[in-house]
Design an enzyme around this catalytic site. Sequence first.
Site, PDB file in Angstrom:
ATOM      1  N   THR A   1       0.823  -1.206   0.000  1.00 51.23           N
ATOM      2  CA  THR A   1       0.000   0.000   0.000  1.00 51.23           C
ATOM      3  C   THR A   1       0.858   1.258   0.000  1.00 51.23           C
ATOM      4  OG1 THR A   1      -1.591  -1.229   1.338  1.00 51.23           O
ATOM      5  CG2 THR A   1      -1.920   1.148   1.162  1.00 51.23           C
TER       6      THR A   1
ATOM      7  N   HIS B   1       2.600  -5.396  -4.510  1.00 50.95           N
ATOM      8  CA  HIS B   1       1.355  -6.154  -4.368  1.00 50.95           C
ATOM      9  C   HIS B   1       0.279  -5.559  -5.271  1.00 50.95           C
ATOM     10  CE1 HIS B   1       2.633  -7.437  -0.044  1.00 50.95           C
ATOM     11  NE2 HIS B   1       3.185  -8.198  -0.973  1.00 50.95           N
TER      12      HIS B   1
ATOM     13  N   ASP C   1       4.813  -9.090   4.985  1.00 53.30           N
ATOM     14  CA  ASP C   1       5.449  -9.700   3.825  1.00 53.30           C
ATOM     15  C   ASP C   1       6.781  -9.011   3.546  1.00 53.30           C
ATOM     16  OD1 ASP C   1       5.815 -11.340   1.631  1.00 53.30           O
ATOM     17  OD2 ASP C   1       4.710 -10.027   0.265  1.00 53.30           O
TER      18      ASP C   1
END
Length: 368
Positions: free
Chosen positions: A183, A208, A304
Amino acid sequence: MMVIKVMVVDDSAFVRKILTEILSEDRGIDVIGAAADPIFAMRHMRRQWPDVIVLDIVMPRMDGIVFLKQLMSDRPTPVVMCSAFTEKGAEATIRALAAGAVNFVTKPRAGLRERLPSAAGSVLHAVKEASQARVINLSNSRPNESKCPIEVGPKLNADAILSKPDRLTAPATERIAVVGASTGGTRALEKVLTTLPSSCPGLAIVQHMPAKFTEAFAARLNGICQIEVREAVNGDRIMPGKALIAPGGKHMLVKRAFGAYYVEIVDGPPVCRHCPSVDVLFRSAAKFAGKNALGILMTGMGDDGARGLKELYECGAQTMIQDEASCVIYGMPKEALKLGAVGTVLSLSDISPEIMKYAGKERIWDAT
């Protein structure tokens, strides 16, 4: 428990209805209004300002991206874009993320009535994640407080992808950089990559993002960067002056053969709840590049990449994270710091110079 106030802006009455129903099912969310376009939305928002706005892109009277840019200039607020899962929709979504949107959810190309309700989990996750985002803006407003916990299911680690034994070939001598972001990463990566010269080391990047969107993201960056940026394909060599973006829905690993580094693109289950996964990229880089790798973990929620950065650090690689002040969400870097995986903490503007500083160091010949 603090409640997230949400405004839904979409020209489809059906989409507004379904999104309102999905969000209202969660007790931690209050849909304070739903409007057919930004002009109607602003009339309501002047009376009660939302914590998060779910915003369509194509609308009458005012385009969603035009409204987003105005919003980020006048009163920055976390925005989740509601995008069509098409090539055109992906390109528009990338423009919206570059303009300041925090996240996005996709609307199916067909069968909207049947398929949109099944996306409830991703909609709730995106809104809750956005509520915790720091919107980087000119007014230097304070970060949003965490409003509501994000419920997630069980997760796998990178062993699910890296369990197969590999036969190592001759050590490579080139320096490479591996980068992970989530994000806020689209804007952060743009800031870094647009300031890198063509003499920079080769980069392998996980952002991502689902399929189609990574291709559009790479294409946009390629048009504004000095270096070549593109979505990776299996067997691409990691070369100076080139950045390879992991394709959405696939994992990307670093491998080496005949004194050079390349990427392997593989199918597999989500790792740390993501596919592609930063941990998969980082742990493969630790194994095959070792001291010749620079690991960079940037803005994003969750953990992650933290374990992978730790493995890079332990094998002698240089590791760095983006600092809290410049992150949209200081989740992934914070988790790496907790693990003792971090050599350097840098502001966003200092990452590009540090990559070039790293490139100029004496090369390490023993990458094993």
